[in-house]
Design a protein around this motif. Structure first.
Motif, mmCIF file in Angstrom:
data_model
loop_
_atom_site.group_PDB
_atom_site.id
_atom_site.type_symbol
_atom_site.label_atom_id
_atom_site.label_comp_id
_atom_site.label_asym_id
_atom_site.label_seq_id
_atom_site.Cartn_x
_atom_site.Cartn_y
_atom_site.Cartn_z
ATOM 1 N N THR A 87 0.824 -1.213 0.000
ATOM 2 C CA THR A 87 0.000 0.000 0.000
ATOM 3 C C THR A 87 0.857 1.262 0.000
ATOM 4 O OG1 THR A 87 -1.743 -1.175 1.228
ATOM 5 C CG2 THR A 87 -1.832 1.235 1.238
ATOM 6 N N PHE A 88 1.988 1.201 0.685
ATOM 7 C CA PHE A 88 2.873 2.378 0.778
ATOM 8 C C PHE A 88 3.996 2.351 -0.256
ATOM 9 C CE2 PHE A 88 1.015 1.999 5.044
ATOM 10 C CZ PHE A 88 0.565 3.298 5.234
ATOM 11 N N TRP A 89 4.480 1.147 -0.592
ATOM 12 C CA TRP A 89 5.604 1.034 -1.536
ATOM 13 C C TRP A 89 5.217 0.075 -2.656
ATOM 14 C CZ3 TRP A 89 6.527 0.107 3.828
ATOM 15 C CH2 TRP A 89 7.073 1.202 4.510
ATOM 16 N N HIS A 90 4.681 0.615 -3.748
ATOM 17 C CA HIS A 90 4.262 -0.224 -4.853
ATOM 18 C C HIS A 90 5.027 0.109 -6.137
ATOM 19 C CE1 HIS A 90 1.192 2.882 -3.780
ATOM 20 N NE2 HIS A 90 1.564 3.346 -4.965
ATOM 21 N N GLY A 91 6.268 0.531 -5.957
ATOM 22 C CA GLY A 91 7.137 0.750 -7.114
ATOM 23 C C GLY A 91 7.987 -0.480 -7.381
ATOM 24 N N TRP A 92 8.994 -0.301 -8.218
ATOM 25 C CA TRP A 92 9.892 -1.407 -8.577
ATOM 26 C C TRP A 92 11.221 -1.224 -7.854
ATOM 27 C CZ3 TRP A 92 8.464 -5.510 -11.456
ATOM 28 C CH2 TRP A 92 9.471 -6.382 -11.899
ATOM 29 N N PRO A 93 11.829 -2.241 -7.232
ATOM 30 C CA PRO A 93 11.477 -3.676 -7.248
ATOM 31 C C PRO A 93 10.660 -4.121 -6.040
ATOM 32 C CG PRO A 93 13.676 -3.443 -6.371
ATOM 33 C CD PRO A 93 13.184 -2.034 -6.634
ATOM 34 N N ALA A 94 10.175 -3.176 -5.216
ATOM 35 C CA ALA A 94 9.402 -3.563 -4.026
ATOM 36 C C ALA A 94 8.193 -4.415 -4.417
ATOM 37 C CB ALA A 94 8.951 -2.308 -3.281
ATOM 38 N N TYR A 95 7.595 -4.112 -5.575
ATOM 39 C CA TYR A 95 6.385 -4.801 -6.008
ATOM 40 C C TYR A 95 6.619 -6.310 -6.122
ATOM 41 C CZ TYR A 95 1.897 -5.375 -8.370
ATOM 42 O OH TYR A 95 0.613 -5.743 -8.676
ATOM 43 N N ILE A 96 7.726 -6.686 -6.720
ATOM 44 C CA ILE A 96 8.003 -8.114 -6.934
ATOM 45 C C ILE A 96 8.251 -8.821 -5.605
ATOM 46 C CG2 ILE A 96 10.473 -7.726 -7.347
ATOM 47 C CD1 ILE A 96 10.411 -10.023 -9.317
ATOM 48 N N ILE A 97 8.938 -8.141 -4.677
ATOM 49 C CA ILE A 97 9.224 -8.739 -3.366
ATOM 50 C C ILE A 97 7.926 -8.979 -2.600
ATOM 51 C CG2 ILE A 97 10.343 -8.353 -1.132
ATOM 52 C CD1 ILE A 97 12.456 -6.694 -2.661
ATOM 53 N N PHE A 98 7.055 -7.979 -2.590
ATOM 54 C CA PHE A 98 5.787 -8.122 -1.870
ATOM 55 C C PHE A 98 4.889 -9.179 -2.514
ATOM 56 C CE2 PHE A 98 6.567 -3.604 -0.315
ATOM 57 C CZ PHE A 98 6.856 -4.010 0.973
ATOM 58 N N GLN A 99 4.930 -9.305 -3.851
ATOM 59 C CA GLN A 99 4.135 -10.326 -4.530
ATOM 60 C C GLN A 99 4.578 -11.728 -4.138
ATOM 61 O OE1 GLN A 99 1.397 -10.373 -6.435
ATOM 62 N NE2 GLN A 99 1.160 -8.185 -6.105
ATOM 63 N N ILE A 100 5.871 -11.925 -3.958
ATOM 64 C CA ILE A 100 6.383 -13.234 -3.535
ATOM 65 C C ILE A 100 5.909 -13.552 -2.122
ATOM 66 C CG2 ILE A 100 8.480 -14.518 -2.950
ATOM 67 C CD1 ILE A 100 9.871 -13.015 -5.253
ATOM 68 N N ILE A 101 5.971 -12.559 -1.222
ATOM 69 C CA ILE A 101 5.526 -12.763 0.161
ATOM 70 C C ILE A 101 4.025 -13.037 0.202
ATOM 71 C CG2 ILE A 101 5.312 -11.695 2.443
ATOM 72 C CD1 ILE A 101 7.816 -10.045 1.769
ATOM 73 N N ILE A 102 3.261 -12.299 -0.609
ATOM 74 C CA ILE A 102 1.809 -12.505 -0.669
ATOM 75 C C ILE A 102 1.492 -13.921 -1.144
ATOM 76 C CG2 ILE A 102 -0.291 -11.858 -1.946
ATOM 77 C CD1 ILE A 102 0.794 -8.948 -1.876
ATOM 78 N N GLY A 103 2.213 -14.389 -2.168
ATOM 79 C CA GLY A 103 1.996 -15.744 -2.677
ATOM 80 C C GLY A 103 2.239 -16.798 -1.608
ATOM 81 N N PHE A 104 3.318 -16.619 -0.843
ATOM 82 C CA PHE A 104 3.652 -17.580 0.207
ATOM 83 C C PHE A 104 2.597 -17.554 1.328
ATOM 84 C CE2 PHE A 104 5.879 -18.502 4.265
ATOM 85 C CZ PHE A 104 6.209 -19.831 4.015
ATOM 86 N N GLY A 105 2.238 -16.361 1.782
ATOM 87 C CA GLY A 105 1.264 -16.241 2.873
ATOM 88 C C GLY A 105 -0.101 -16.775 2.496
ATOM 89 N N ALA A 106 -0.574 -16.407 1.306
ATOM 90 C CA ALA A 106 -1.884 -16.889 0.854
ATOM 91 C C ALA A 106 -1.865 -18.402 0.662
ATOM 92 C CB ALA A 106 -2.276 -16.190 -0.447
ATOM 93 N N GLY A 107 -0.714 -18.922 0.227
ATOM 94 C CA GLY A 107 -0.585 -20.369 0.042
ATOM 95 C C GLY A 107 -0.768 -21.137 1.339
#
Length: 397
Positions: A87-107
């Motif tokens: 929500t606060f940092w949605h630029g590059w490369p933060a976006y890719i890092i957060f997407q990986i964490i989201i994938g793991f947590g949701a999994g």
């Protein structure tokens, strides 16, 4: 249905609604707002899916060790922390890092939700998994629709809306799931062979079943990738294409309860149910492969939706029935990870076939994958020597 299952259903709707704000728009955001290529966007989505596979397997094992409540809370907290960051940092490369964490947590969350659903309703059988499946699709339909509206105002609000939904999900889990008593309700089986041998055979059966399940997902995801791109090439509007998925979600919510009633009266075995579903999938792809206008793809999508209603809830039901007592979470983790693996590999395979050959070749290959899936479904339980007293695998509820 018991109150505990209703709480799981509500939680699943909120969970998937939140995630569906973002996932349909991921590629658009990476390409249009972050200025990255479609290939880079594909890599980000692949990493998200790979993290989800790991999360599925870890979450399933965690369910067996510490229970569903703690597993779900952990998964929500991991996902929510990444969403707050996004929500606060949605630029590059933060976006890719957060997407990986989201994938793991949701999994981590999904296998526990499915395992708990099967555990809290002893006599529910396939109906418990059908209910979670319908809830999941209701969340997709609501989230994807609202996501488009919110994004029209501001893309940044998408991240905030996703975060708010997960906060609501966390509150539901904290106050609703703690008191849920998990009991698989499994009846004892006649021990013709040792537990170790039986468990090994059951795991082998599940892996064989999930091989076909993954192939079905490899093909299914083409509707979101290669077929989506193809519809644009033949001048079908994005609005019309989006309508296909709205119809998909609406048909599942309305049609699954009706289908459950039909299957109950026909006393159809789950194996036969899956094979019928794969056959319906084949018809769907034959229709789509010969479509040249929106009406053709609409018919194909309707047929596809009927097919998935036969297959998607049946596989976790069989997995729960095959699982030894105390291993329900691990088996659900395998089911969820193979589905995610299919969604991860499908776009890569489809893109390579279309780029090198043509859409016609892709459809031929996909039908070949479905035929392999039919074979694996036919033979998956051949090595199981003892029948389960509960009878879910061979048709009940």
């Amino acid at each position: 249905m018991p109150r505990a299952l209703w709480l799981l259903i509500i939680g699943m709707v909120v969970n998937v609604t939140g995630s569906s704000f973002l996932w349909p728009l991921n590629t658009i955001y990476i390409h249009d707002h972050l200025g990255k290529s479609l290939s880079v966007a594909g890599v980000v989505l692949m990493l998200n899916s790979a993290a989800s596979v790991i999360g599925n397997l870890y979450g399933g094992s965690l369910f067996d060790k510490i229970g569903g409540y703690k597993s779900i809370i952990l998964g929500i907290c991991i996902t929510l922390s990444a969403l707050v960051g996004l929500t606060f940092w949605h630029g590059w490369p933060a976006y890719i890092i957060f997407q990986i964490i989201i994938g793991f947590g949701a999994g981590i969350i999904f296998p526990s939700m499915y395992a708990m659903a099967g555990s809290v309703w002893k006599e529910g059988g396939r109906k418990a998994f059908n209910a979670i499946y319908v809830a999941q699709n209701l969340g997709v339909a609501v989230g994807a629709s609202l996501g488009g509206i919110v994004a029209a105002f501001s893309f940044q609000l998408i991240f905030l809306a996703n975060t708010i939904m997960y906060v609501i999900f966390l509150l539901i889990a904290l106050f609703g799931y703690k008191g849920i008593s998990v009991n698989s309700g499994k009846q004892k089986t006649i021990n013709i062979e040792s537990p170790l041998v039986k468990n090994t055979r059951n795991l082998q059966a599940l892996l064989m079943l999930c091989t076909g399940y993954m192939l079905c997902w490899v093909a299914y995801v083409q509707w979101q990738t290669t077929i989506a791109s193809y519809t644009q090439e033949i001048h079908i509007s994005l609005t019309q294409y989006s309508l296909l998925w709205s119809i998909n979600g609406a048909l599942i919510v309305v049609g699954q309860p009706l289908l459950n009633g039909v299957l109950k009266h026909l006393t159809t075995s789950l194996k036969l149910q899956i094979i019928i579903g794969i056959g319906i999938f084949i018809v769907s792809f034959i229709v789509a492969g010969n479509a040249s206008a929106f009406s053709g793809f609409l018919v194909g999508m309707i047929i596809l939706t009927v097919g998935e209603m036969f297959i998607w809830p049946a596989v976790p039901t069989i997995a729960f029935d095959l699982a030894p007592k105390g291993r329900e979470g691990f088996y659900q983790g395998i089911v969820n990870s193979t589905a995610t693996g299919g969604r991860m590999l499908g776009p890569l395979l489809g893109g390579m076939l279309v780029d090198r050959y043509s859409m016609s070749v892709l459809f031929i290959v996909l039908i070949g994958l479905f035929l392999i899936a039919i074979i694996t479904t036919l033979i998956f339980d051949r090595s199981i020597k003892t029948k389960m007293v509960s009878g879910t695998l061979h048709g009940q509820n």
